[in-house]
Write a protein that holds these residues in place. Sequence first.
Motif, mmCIF file in Angstrom:
data_model
loop_
_atom_site.group_PDB
_atom_site.id
_atom_site.type_symbol
_atom_site.label_atom_id
_atom_site.label_comp_id
_atom_site.label_asym_id
_atom_site.label_seq_id
_atom_site.Cartn_x
_atom_site.Cartn_y
_atom_site.Cartn_z
ATOM 1 N N ALA A 78 42.640 52.317 32.380
ATOM 2 C CA ALA A 78 42.673 51.172 32.292
ATOM 3 C C ALA A 78 44.039 50.514 32.560
ATOM 4 O O ALA A 78 43.946 49.326 33.063
ATOM 5 C CB ALA A 78 42.467 50.801 30.512
ATOM 6 N N ASP A 79 45.229 51.008 32.144
ATOM 7 C CA ASP A 79 46.526 50.719 32.571
ATOM 8 C C ASP A 79 46.581 50.684 34.099
ATOM 9 O O ASP A 79 47.075 49.492 34.456
ATOM 10 C CB ASP A 79 47.485 51.656 32.174
ATOM 11 N N VAL A 80 46.304 51.466 35.008
ATOM 12 C CA VAL A 80 46.309 51.380 36.408
ATOM 13 C C VAL A 80 45.599 50.468 36.909
ATOM 14 O O VAL A 80 45.635 49.772 37.690
ATOM 15 C CB VAL A 80 46.133 52.826 37.002
ATOM 16 N N SER A 81 44.246 50.334 36.216
ATOM 17 C CA SER A 81 43.323 49.092 36.706
ATOM 18 C C SER A 81 43.846 47.852 36.616
ATOM 19 O O SER A 81 44.081 46.958 37.379
ATOM 20 C CB SER A 81 41.982 49.383 35.866
ATOM 21 N N ARG A 82 44.566 47.623 35.498
ATOM 22 C CA ARG A 82 45.047 46.242 35.240
ATOM 23 C C ARG A 82 46.233 46.159 36.252
ATOM 24 O O ARG A 82 46.395 44.920 36.928
ATOM 25 C CB ARG A 82 45.690 45.977 33.713
ATOM 26 N N ALA A 83 47.254 47.120 36.550
ATOM 27 C CA ALA A 83 48.179 47.040 37.508
ATOM 28 C C ALA A 83 47.699 46.620 38.878
ATOM 29 O O ALA A 83 48.200 45.913 39.727
ATOM 30 C CB ALA A 83 49.089 48.182 37.509
ATOM 31 N N LEU A 84 46.629 47.126 39.350
ATOM 32 C CA LEU A 84 46.072 47.222 40.558
ATOM 33 C C LEU A 84 45.565 45.971 40.711
ATOM 34 O O LEU A 84 45.660 45.089 41.781
ATOM 35 C CB LEU A 84 45.019 48.444 40.941
ATOM 36 N N SER A 85 44.794 45.459 39.611
ATOM 37 C CA SER A 85 44.217 44.244 39.490
ATOM 38 C C SER A 85 45.294 43.061 39.749
ATOM 39 O O SER A 85 45.100 42.211 40.684
ATOM 40 C CB SER A 85 43.309 43.982 38.398
ATOM 41 N N ALA A 86 46.280 43.266 39.109
ATOM 42 C CA ALA A 86 47.457 42.123 39.086
ATOM 43 C C ALA A 86 48.087 41.969 40.445
ATOM 44 O O ALA A 86 48.108 40.906 41.139
ATOM 45 C CB ALA A 86 48.547 42.395 38.135
ATOM 46 N N LYS A 87 48.169 43.274 41.092
ATOM 47 C CA LYS A 87 48.797 43.432 42.446
ATOM 48 C C LYS A 87 48.111 42.609 43.579
ATOM 49 O O LYS A 87 48.669 42.045 44.481
ATOM 50 C CB LYS A 87 49.241 44.940 42.714
ATOM 51 N N LEU A 88 46.738 43.136 43.255
ATOM 52 C CA LEU A 88 45.620 42.771 44.379
ATOM 53 C C LEU A 88 45.639 40.877 44.493
ATOM 54 O O LEU A 88 45.343 40.405 45.359
ATOM 55 C CB LEU A 88 44.289 43.328 44.374
ATOM 56 N N ASP A 89 45.566 40.550 43.077
ATOM 57 C CA ASP A 89 45.628 39.207 42.865
ATOM 58 C C ASP A 89 46.725 38.300 43.376
ATOM 59 O O ASP A 89 46.538 37.219 44.102
ATOM 60 C CB ASP A 89 45.419 38.895 41.408
ATOM 61 N N GLU A 90 47.924 39.038 43.573
ATOM 62 C CA GLU A 90 48.927 38.463 44.189
ATOM 63 C C GLU A 90 49.357 38.362 45.739
ATOM 64 O O GLU A 90 49.890 37.840 46.214
ATOM 65 C CB GLU A 90 50.151 38.749 43.375
ATOM 66 N N THR A 91 48.357 39.593 46.188
ATOM 67 C CA THR A 91 48.490 39.716 47.876
ATOM 68 C C THR A 91 46.985 39.186 48.189
ATOM 69 O O THR A 91 46.168 38.942 47.608
ATOM 70 C CB THR A 91 48.753 41.182 47.972
ATOM 71 N N ASP A 92 46.975 39.150 49.731
ATOM 72 C CA ASP A 92 45.731 38.915 50.501
ATOM 73 C C ASP A 92 45.124 40.352 51.092
ATOM 74 O O ASP A 92 44.220 40.113 51.957
ATOM 75 C CB ASP A 92 45.936 37.781 51.633
ATOM 76 N N ALA A 93 45.321 41.247 50.378
ATOM 77 C CA ALA A 93 45.057 42.709 51.021
ATOM 78 C C ALA A 93 43.541 42.817 50.648
ATOM 79 O O ALA A 93 42.869 43.505 51.772
ATOM 80 C CB ALA A 93 45.520 43.764 49.969
ATOM 81 N N MET A 94 42.654 42.024 50.124
ATOM 82 C CA MET A 94 41.390 42.233 50.182
ATOM 83 C C MET A 94 40.503 40.989 50.815
ATOM 84 O O MET A 94 39.405 40.845 50.909
ATOM 85 C CB MET A 94 40.774 42.138 48.912
ATOM 86 N N GLY A 95 41.526 40.113 51.412
ATOM 87 C CA GLY A 95 41.071 38.930 52.006
ATOM 88 C C GLY A 95 40.553 37.922 51.018
ATOM 89 O O GLY A 95 40.568 37.970 49.961
ATOM 90 N N GLU A 96 39.775 37.061 51.692
ATOM 91 C CA GLU A 96 39.327 35.884 50.881
ATOM 92 C C GLU A 96 37.842 36.403 50.339
ATOM 93 O O GLU A 96 37.391 37.380 50.908
ATOM 94 C CB GLU A 96 39.000 34.699 51.776
ATOM 95 N N GLY A 97 37.457 35.601 49.371
ATOM 96 C CA GLY A 97 36.129 36.096 48.632
ATOM 97 C C GLY A 97 36.432 36.960 47.482
ATOM 98 O O GLY A 97 37.173 37.788 47.300
ATOM 99 N N GLU A 98 35.188 37.131 46.919
ATOM 100 C CA GLU A 98 35.238 37.870 45.732
ATOM 101 C C GLU A 98 34.940 39.358 46.133
ATOM 102 O O GLU A 98 34.311 39.823 46.963
ATOM 103 C CB GLU A 98 33.881 37.457 44.598
ATOM 104 N N TYR A 99 35.553 40.163 45.111
ATOM 105 C CA TYR A 99 35.236 41.682 44.984
ATOM 106 C C TYR A 99 35.467 42.110 43.707
ATOM 107 O O TYR A 99 35.969 41.464 42.869
ATOM 108 C CB TYR A 99 36.325 42.453 46.024
ATOM 109 N N THR A 100 34.802 43.319 43.285
ATOM 110 C CA THR A 100 35.152 43.999 42.396
ATOM 111 C C THR A 100 35.781 45.332 42.517
ATOM 112 O O THR A 100 35.788 46.068 43.435
ATOM 113 C CB THR A 100 33.380 44.452 41.908
ATOM 114 N N LEU A 101 36.796 45.435 41.546
ATOM 115 C CA LEU A 101 37.568 46.699 41.402
ATOM 116 C C LEU A 101 37.007 47.582 40.518
ATOM 117 O O LEU A 101 36.933 47.351 39.361
ATOM 118 C CB LEU A 101 39.012 46.297 41.092
#
Length: 171
Positions: free
Chosen positions: A54-77
């Motif tokens: 859960a901790d790592v999921s929250r950290a990854l989600s926050a990092k991905l939200d602040e970058t464009d690494a996944m590009g535009e559009g929705e995705y599920t982590l």
Amino acid sequence: MSTTQSERLRELLEPLVSSQGLDLEEIEVDSVGRKRVLRVVVDSDTGADLDQIADVSRALSAKLDETDAMGEGEYTLEVGTPGAERELKEHRHYVRATDRLVRFQLAEDGELIARILTVDDDGIDVEVPGVKGRKPTAKRLAFGDIAKARVQVEFNRKNKNEETEENAEEA
């Protein structure tokens, strides 16, 4: 997923996973219809519990939200662990599988099912179970001799504590 995106995601996410005391084992992006799923597999020498996931999921989600690494559009982590029948690819995977039963595809000698006893830099020592009442035999496998290895699920194996108790009762 392009190698470039995979490398960018690994470079972005690996420090966060490491900061949580875990290893980043795998990153996979799948498209399901119009949606995308980013699967991140983490592990450690002692395993990963639900709180760590859960901790790592929250950290990854926050990092991905602040970058464009996944590009535009929705995705599920999705963040999880390798699972019971994980494939062994890295040296650390073999170390973590010590005392586990493993199915080996050997580079030249076909297939072998054996229990990992010890792991060093050059290879592994295994115990091949005895057949039809015969005693188990020890064997040495160099990493170069192993084409593929996968942990096997054991449903009725006694753990060492149970075996020790039984031996004490028999004495």
